[in-house]
Enzyme design. Structure first.
Site, PDB file in Angstrom:
ATOM      1  N   ASP A   1     -22.489 -23.282  29.346  1.00  0.00           N
ATOM      2  CA  ASP A   1     -21.332 -23.111  28.289  1.00  0.00           C
ATOM      3  C   ASP A   1     -20.758 -21.572  28.281  1.00  0.00           C
ATOM      4  OD1 ASP A   1     -19.833 -24.174  25.912  1.00  0.00           O
ATOM      5  OD2 ASP A   1     -21.046 -25.502  25.950  1.00  0.00           O
TER       6      ASP A   1
ATOM      7  N   ASP B   1     -15.498 -23.095  26.508  1.00  0.00           N
ATOM      8  CA  ASP B   1     -15.392 -23.388  25.081  1.00  0.00           C
ATOM      9  C   ASP B   1     -13.867 -22.959  24.523  1.00  0.00           C
ATOM     10  OD1 ASP B   1     -16.584 -24.451  22.483  1.00  0.00           O
ATOM     11  OD2 ASP B   1     -16.123 -22.291  21.841  1.00  0.00           O
TER      12      ASP B   1
ATOM     13  N   GLU C   1     -12.533 -26.958  27.654  1.00  0.00           N
ATOM     14  CA  GLU C   1     -12.458 -27.800  26.672  1.00  0.00           C
ATOM     15  C   GLU C   1     -10.926 -27.418  26.041  1.00  0.00           C
ATOM     16  OE1 GLU C   1     -14.102 -28.700  22.026  1.00  0.00           O
ATOM     17  OE2 GLU C   1     -14.184 -26.678  22.901  1.00  0.00           O
TER      18      GLU C   1
ATOM     19  N   HIS D   1     -21.342 -33.470  21.464  1.00  0.00           N
ATOM     20  CA  HIS D   1     -21.979 -32.699  20.316  1.00  0.00           C
ATOM     21  C   HIS D   1     -21.163 -32.564  19.105  1.00  0.00           C
ATOM     22  CE1 HIS D   1     -20.195 -29.516  22.379  1.00  0.00           C
ATOM     23  NE2 HIS D   1     -20.488 -28.791  21.124  1.00  0.00           N
ATOM     24  N   ASP D   2     -19.890 -32.923  19.142  1.00  0.00           N
ATOM     25  CA  ASP D   2     -19.100 -32.471  18.127  1.00  0.00           C
ATOM     26  C   ASP D   2     -18.366 -33.776  17.362  1.00  0.00           C
ATOM     27  OD1 ASP D   2     -18.997 -29.686  18.462  1.00  0.00           O
ATOM     28  OD2 ASP D   2     -17.489 -29.822  19.992  1.00  0.00           O
TER      29      ASP D   2
END
Ligand code: NOJ
Length: 509
Positions: free
Chosen positions: A98, A200, A255, A317-318
């Site tokens: 990430d 991200d 993302e 994970h969100d």
């Protein structure tokens, strides 16, 4: 020219805090990832994406980075990282990490220096504005907690912009020093041998220095879901050039949290920006055949039509895990695995979905995430012992799944969800049609979504019954069941019906 590696790949996301703890502090760590590499390799994925493990005060569980070039002691050391990367490569897999370019932690030395005074050399690495302490400089909204995207710094009497927490100040990518410093953080990891980055909220990095207000009617929406400034595209081309300094084809998957496939598609540029972009509208889609046909067609019309390659994701994970979103039904989660692994594009799996995990219910006193996302971050149960293979009591409670099933039990059970994922990924590996073939004849007939994947002479048909009753499906020619999400009838002739909440992969008989 042969296809780049990531086109036919399946990627497995690990949220390191939740994966496996080897030290006894209850937080997953890099050694825990290394311990379970055989699980991942046996699953049959091609690459791992590791959520942040950087030095961080953990206000946003690591998405608040205090040092882009070091491992937080809670996760291990740089040596441990190197060992992990080597063992991933030994198993023939790749590693994406990430990268959080839009903001740092307020504890990052850059921000500490920037905040120290208005005259600081790093002041303009971040976005500061004058104003009245009661009136933020514009109407942009933070993601969490909801409210103005600005924090007043009383010591220096200015506001700073932060589209997430007050502890996550936004970097100013219009400053070339920031660009150069961030490019160097990429090189740091590329030199160590990583195979790419998950970037991200990458669509946020370009900002109009005038910071114009959004229209009044949009002020209920967090700016992260709206912001779409053309400056970002030039930054992406710059980042892509850094990756192209390396000859091992590093991947950039971004993302892009814009809930429109058409707008997401722009971030592929002309083949000179992102290699892959997350396309979230399907993740938010209901479990309905027509909705999925629509998303599949949108991916064709907006992404494939420009020569770009889609990506698909059901859980991360969100967001609540897809089994929970689809009514907690294990049958649907199994059918969804067939969908995810047979669409045209690169699939991203979220650790635990291969065990059919649900969201955990987190009692109020155990909640830690300011964004309310703890439920999908519950620890992975590895075995049936009291701590399920963890060295200490995990930072979040176990989900119900832990009592019912665990990875070791599923590995022994030919009917498990894990066994299904393994069969699916193994078929993908052996099938050019599934990996990089075209998607054809997509249609919905009475709750069944059907499509073909083709490459050369190879042809497979996929049929997903979204209804909870059995449905007829008429197909021209004779077909044989290769994989059934309920495990029934594999190897037999297809008899023209699809069982409730079930998906089939068929091959010409
Ligand atoms: C998106 C990440 O996936 C999320 O977990 C994080 O909170 C925000 N970006 C801010 O970095």
């Amino acid at each position: 020219m042969s296809d780049p590696w990531w086109k036919g790949a399946a990627v497995y996301q690990i949220y390191p805090r939740s994966f496996c703890d080897t030290t006894g502090n209850g937080v997953g760590d890099l050694a825990g990832v290394r311990r379970h590499l055989d699980h991942i390799a046996d699953l049959g994925v091609d690459a791992i994406w590791l959520s942040p493990f950087y030095r961080s005060p953990m206000k946003d569980a690591g998405y608040d980075v205090a040092d882009y070039c070091d491992v937080d002691p809670i996760f291990g050391t740089l040596d441990e990282f190197d060992r992990l990367l080597a063992e991933i490569h030994e198993r023939g897999m790749r590693l994406l990490i990430d990268w959080v370019p839009n903001h740092t932690s307020d504890q990052h030395p850059w921000f500490v220096e920037a905040r120290a005074s208005r005259e600081s050399a790093k002041r303009d690495w971040y976005i500061w504005r004058d104003g009245h302490p009661d009136r933020p400089p514009n109407n942009w909204q933070a993601a969490f907690p909801r409210g103005p995207a600005w924090t007043w710094d009383d010591a220096t009497k200015q506001w700073y912009l932060r589209l997430f927490l007050p502890e996550q100040p936004d970097l100013d990518w219009e400053n070339p020093e920031v660009v150069a410093a961030m490019h160097d953080t990429l090189r740091f990891w590329l030199d160590r041998g990583v195979d790419g980055f998950r970037m991200d909220v990458i669509h946020l990095i370009g900002k109009d220095p005038r910071l114009p207000d959004v229209p009044e009617e949009l002020t209920k929406i967090p700016t992260v879901a709206l912001h779409d400034d053309p400056r970002t595209h030039a930054h992406l081309r710059g980042i892509r050039r850094v990756l192209e300094e390396y000859d091992h084809e590093p991947l950039m998957i971004g993302e892009v949290f814009l809930l429109s496939t058409e707008r997401v598609a722009d971030y592929y540029g002309r083949g000179d920006e992102l290699h892959l972009a997350f396309n979230f509208p399907p993740l938010f889609a209901p479990w309905e055949a027509d909705a999925w046909l629509g998303h599949l067609e949108k991916a064709q019309a907006e992404i494939r039509s420009r020569g770009a390659w889609p990506s698909w994701v059901l859980s991360n994970h969100d967001n609540p895990r897809h089994r929970t979103r689809y009514g907690e039904s294990l049958a649907r989660a199994r059918a969804a695995a067939v969908l995810l692994l047979t669409l045209e594009g690169t699939p991203f799996l979220y650790a635990g979905e291969e065990l059919g995990m649900r969201n955990a219910r987190i009692p109020e006193e155990r909640r830690v995430d300011p964004g309310g996302r703890d439920g999908c971050r519950a620890p992975i149960p590895w075995d049936a012992t009291a701590l399920h293979g963890w060295a200490g009591e995990p930072w979040l409670p176990w989900s119900r799944d832990a009592e019912e099933t665990d990875a070791a039990a599923q590995a022994r059970d030919v009917d498990s969800v894990l066994a299904l994922y393994r069969r699916l990924l193994s078929l993908r590996r052996s099938s050019r049609a599934l990996r990089t073939g075209t998607i054809d004849e997509a249609r919905v007939a009475g709750d069944v979504l059907a499509y073909e994947r083709r490459a050369g002479d190879e042809r497979l048909c996929v049929a997903i019954n979204f209804a909870s009753e059995d449905r007829a499906l008429a197909l021209a020619g004779d077909w044989q069941v290769r994989i059934a999400s309920d495990g029934r009838g594999e190897g037999r002739a297809f008899a023209g019906r699809v069982a409730p909440d079930t998906a089939l992969i068929l091959a010409p008989a």
